[in-house]
Every structure is written in C-alpha cells, then in structure tokens.
Write a protein that holds these residues in place. Structure first.
Motif: not given
Length: 267
Positions: A48-53, A58-61, A72-82
C-alpha cells in the motif's frame, strides 16, 4: 485513469512477488484486525505504501483511500486501493489474491485494475469502454438457467455473521449448480466478468475489495449491485446494506430473488 490504475497495480504486484512471503506464525509480520481470521501482513502495508507513492507521482493531489492506512475521498477523483485482496490466501501460499486500484468520481467507480501477482494476469476496465484481461475483451457467460449456475461467495470475519451467510448459501444449493468460495472478492468479480463464474454474492466486503472489480464485471456485461461508497445509503432492494451481487444477465433476476427470499437483508 485506466492506464494509471493498470500501471500502479502491475507495479505493486511485481513488488509483492519480490517480497518474501511472511510466516503465518510470526507475530512480527502477521497481525489481526477485527477478528483472528482478519489478518494483515507486513507486506500488505509495504504494497500500500508503494501504491500511494506511485499515485502521488502520477496523480498528484488526488486523495487515496486504502485498506491499511485509511483515508477519505473528495469531490474530485479519489483512488481506492487494496494492496492484497485475499491476504489469507497469500499468507497460506494459495495463488488466488490480487492488488486492486480504482478511480472513483463522486462515489462512482470510473476506472480500475486488478493485478494478480501469482499468475501475472491484469484485469481492467473504464466506464463505457469495456473490460479486458491482459488486453483481451471480457464477456460474461450466456447462462440462462439458474439451476446450472456456478456461484462464487465469501464469508465475513464475524463468527455470528459467517453462520448466517452459511445458512443462506446452504439454502441456495438446491436451486443452483454449485458454489465456489475462493477467498478474494476482487478476483471472484473478475471471474464473473470472464464467464468462469455465473454469479457472485457476498456480505461484509469493503469499498477497496470490490471497487475496481465491480466495474470490470459491469463492463463485461454483468448485472452488478454494490452498496455504494462509505456513508452512502444502501439500494432499497431487499438485499441488505452491504451485499455485493453480480451475475450474468440471464440469471440475474432469479439469482437476486433467491438471495432476497433466503433472507439476504437480515444477514
């Protein structure tokens, strides 16, 4: 977004293959969360640390929600990872586990990928653009007879809830072809997309478990019912707040009604 999901999922799967598989008896590398059967390994956290990095590069911010570190997500694109969906399988050397990455916009999954470290398969989809496995288009089975359907399922970590789920599955057996319990919600949904399973139903999974794979199944032609993101109300369909159900169209109505009749909403 689909390309980003494919890239980071594949990289994470490659990284996981390089890590030594932890010893199930070693408390330094394996701990539990909600119950003794809800395990997490040091490798879950590392992946998960690698995924977040990589997503930050690639999708800063854009926010990331993960199984191990939350968010937590937001109104813009949120990435959900397992990082490892099917950790128990992974821990025991069973090859049915995957890395899941989904892009979510205003609560709806719009792109995603599921990578299988053991086989090297890469499943992916984008809303309105179809689903593939290793670049080959996917399509659900054409089965129309529920009595011949092979159904995937899974069980929650709570002993009480597992018993209720087992009763529902036992009630289904006289009306379907057979049941499979493979141990990864994400890969079970991908199996529906490929036509390997005709349907799938499970209570108690989380957003990161089904996020990417639910889109893969839907884009392959499956009828898919998911609970919605955290905080969203459940569909008012008599199936319960947190059930995930997917099926090839020819059996979807009958399969859904069978689950409803067997008390899915009470599990």
């Amino acid at each position: 977004m689909r390309q980003v999901a494919e890239t980071v999922a594949a990289e994470a799967a490659a990284h996981l293959r390089e890590l030594p598989r932890p010893d199930a008896a070693d408390p330094a590398s394996v701990t539990t969360k909600s119950s003794p059967t809800d395990v997490v390994t040091a490798n879950d956290t590392a992946v998960e640390t690698l995924l977040r990095a990589r997503l930050a590069q690639l999708r800063p911010g854009e926010p990331v929600v993960g199984e191990e570190a939350g968010g937590t997500g937001g109104d813009a694109v949120t990435w959900v990872v397992d990082p490892i969906d099917g950790t128990v399988n992974y821990l025991h050397g069973l090859p049915w586990y995957g890395v899941s990455v989904a892009a979510v916009l205003r609560g709806v999954v719009v792109a995603g990928a599921v990578a299988e470290p053991a086989s090297g398969r890469l499943w992916s989809a984008a809303a309105g653009a179809g689903a593939t496995c290793d670049g080959r288009p996917l399509r659900v089975s054409g089965l129309t007879d529920l009595a011949r359907a092979v159904i995937g399922t899974g069980f929650a970590y709570s002993a009480t809830r597992r018993a209720a789920q087992a009763r529902m599955v036992a009630g289904m057996l006289p009306s379907i072809g057979d049941v499979r319990r493979a141990g990864s919600a994400a890969l079970d949904l991908c199996a529906v997309a490929a036509g390997w399973l005709d349907g799938y139903v499970e209570h108690g999974t989380n957003w990161w478990d089904w996020g990417a794979a639910s889109l893969v199944a839907a884009e392959a032609g499956a009828v898919v019912r998911v609970p919605g993101p955290p905080g969203a109300g459940a569909p008012d369909d008599g199936l319960g707040a947190d059930v995930v159900l997917a099926a090839t169209p020819g059996i979807a109505a009958a399969f859904t009604e069978l689950a409803r009749t067997l008390g899915a909403a009470e599990i």
